[in-house]
Design an enzyme around this catalytic site. Structure first.
Site, mmCIF file in Angstrom:
data_model
loop_
_atom_site.group_PDB
_atom_site.id
_atom_site.type_symbol
_atom_site.label_atom_id
_atom_site.label_comp_id
_atom_site.label_asym_id
_atom_site.label_seq_id
_atom_site.Cartn_x
_atom_site.Cartn_y
_atom_site.Cartn_z
ATOM 1 N N VAL A 252 0.826 -1.205 0.000
ATOM 2 C CA VAL A 252 0.000 0.000 0.000
ATOM 3 C C VAL A 252 0.862 1.257 0.000
ATOM 4 O O VAL A 252 0.471 2.299 -0.536
ATOM 5 C CB VAL A 252 -0.962 -0.019 1.210
ATOM 6 C CG1 VAL A 252 -1.723 1.288 1.353
ATOM 7 C CG2 VAL A 252 -1.943 -1.190 1.067
ATOM 8 N N ASP B 248 -0.182 -14.933 26.054
ATOM 9 C CA ASP B 248 -0.632 -16.329 26.060
ATOM 10 C C ASP B 248 0.559 -17.288 26.043
ATOM 11 O O ASP B 248 0.553 -18.296 25.356
ATOM 12 C CB ASP B 248 -1.550 -16.582 24.853
ATOM 13 C CG ASP B 248 -2.356 -17.871 25.022
ATOM 14 O OD1 ASP B 248 -3.347 -17.847 25.770
ATOM 15 O OD2 ASP B 248 -1.988 -18.891 24.417
ATOM 16 N N GLY B 249 1.561 -16.975 26.797
ATOM 17 C CA GLY B 249 2.799 -17.746 26.761
ATOM 18 C C GLY B 249 3.673 -17.224 25.643
ATOM 19 O O GLY B 249 3.455 -17.531 24.476
#
Length: 413
Positions: A359, A384-385
């Site tokens: 773009v 999340d880890g």
């Protein structure tokens, strides 16, 4: 036989979720423009209530526990449609599901019936949080002395557990009004003298939480309308029968909860890449940038789009494969889930950046979605880890086992 065809029920879930996301979740994006994290989060409450009323929270709770969820593949379909439109509100709902996983995985029938009841209704705005992460990090939660590991403690006093410590990065933990989520599942040290694998437990506490002390709402780079607070637990009392699973079994219960979520983080990455690709494709088809032809006619643009789309499909099908392995309780489920998390999360950051180059400078304008998508994507490899501190370590530990078979995850062993 290998078949990635969705059932009629799954296709219906996919299409109805897509419609709901476009018509309802998209309207809540304006919440991200408000000045403070708590104001932004509170502004999403009507949308979250609409999700609950439409039954989507129930669709995330397994049928044996009273919900309407048929498995992880269904979760993946729903998550992709929602997260591609509004990651913040989607994370509020799926963070609540994560908060319930210790109950679903380790709770007794009585605990499940009692603690899950608010989440099975199609009214209100119930929240749950899994209080695992702490200030100072939790990548080495099991570290024995002189390491600190989990620092939050729970001691027995009569018929109660008394919890003291601090937590951080827990989705929606302080609730809509700083009184706490409806249910908080807290990872805490219950036996300081025990070996690391037997020292931690998970205890559920219910709102209002006397002793929950709000410290700050983290002003995050992405997920701007999702609340992740830092807070303290000071002499918080929980009934003795709110211990989830076995005393000392907290690390195993935590690991089990985060195995399932890993595959969904892979889908989060797919959702963000998909949104970026759709915008970049439309841009390439319609923009000439001062030339004669739309820029999609240029080989470099076409190749960049091809690479992005190939990565999206590969990440989606690895995540679906991981979800299927979890649904069927395959021995390969943990490996596939961790791989899906690593691939999908890291690919999202790379692909969105690559599509920004397609773009060009216009992608740097907040009028385009790229800034928000990239801000959201940056979280995926580190929450999340974290991929570096936890998820790759999980794979490393698998590879070190003498009985590890490198063909088992592919089904070719």
């Amino acid at each position: 036989m290998i078949d990635f065809t969705l059932t009629a029920q799954q296709r219906d879930l996919q299409l109805t979720s897509r419609k709901f996301a476009r018509e309802v979740l998209s309207e809540a994006k304006t919440a991200e423009l408000l000045p403070t994290p708590e104001a932004r989060f509170l502004a999403t409450r009507p949308t979250y209530e609409a999700m609950v009323a439409a039954g989507y929270l129930r669709k995330c709770i397994p049928a044996p526990a009273g919900g309407d969820n048929a498995g992880m593949i269904d979760m993946a379909l729903l998550a992709e449609e929602f997260y591609s439109v509004n990651p913040s509100v989607t994370l509020t709902m799926l963070g609540t599901v994560l908060g319930l996983l210790p109950i679903l995985l380790g709770g007794t029938p009585d605990q499940c019936q009692r603690l899950l009841a608010p989440f099975l209704k199609t009214s209100g705005a119930p929240l749950a949080g899994f209080c695992s992460s702490e200030p100072g990090g939790s990548a080495n939660a099991a570290s024995p002395p002189p390491g600190e590991g989990v620092r939050t403690t729970a001691t027995r006093e009569g018929d109660n557990w008394v919890i003291n410590g601090r937590k951080k990065w827990v989705s929606s933990a302080t609730g809509w009004n700083r009184e706490g989520a409806d249910v908080l599942c807290v990872v805490c040290r219950t036996d300081p003298a025990a070996a690391p694998e037997a020292a931690m437990s998970v205890i559920a506490i219910e709102r209002p939480v006397a002793g929950l002390v709000f410290e700050r709402a983290i002003d995050t780079i992405g997920h701007r309308a999702h609340l992740v607070p830092q807070f303290a637990l000071r002499n918080v009392a929980a009934p003795r029968n709110n211990l989830l699973g076995q005393e000392g079994g907290g690390l195993a219960l935590t690991a089990a909860a985060f195995t399932g979520t890993a595959a969904l983080v892979g889908i989060f990455g797919v959702a963000l890449m998909r949104a970026a690709f759709e915008f970049a494709l439309h841009f390439a088809r319609t923009e000439k940038r001062g030339g004669v032809h739309a820029i999609i006619e240029h080989q470099a643009v076409g190749y960049a789009l091809a690479d992005a789309k190939t990565t999206i499909e590969a990440a989606r099908y690895l995540s679906w494969r991981a979800c299927h392995a979890l649904d069927t309780q395959s021995p390969a489920a943990e490996e596939l889930a961790v791989q899906a998390k690593i691939l999908g999360s890291e690919a999202a950051v790379r692909v969105i950046t690559d599509l920004m180059r397609v773009v060009g400078v216009e992608s740097y304008d907040q009028e385009t979605p790229f800034g928000g998508l990239l801000g959201d994507a940056l979280a995926l490899p580190i929450f999340d880890g974290g991929n570096l501190g936890i998820r790759r370590r999980q794979l490393h530990m698998m590879f070190k086992r003498s009985d590890y078979d490198p063909l088992a995850a592919s089904g070719a062993a």
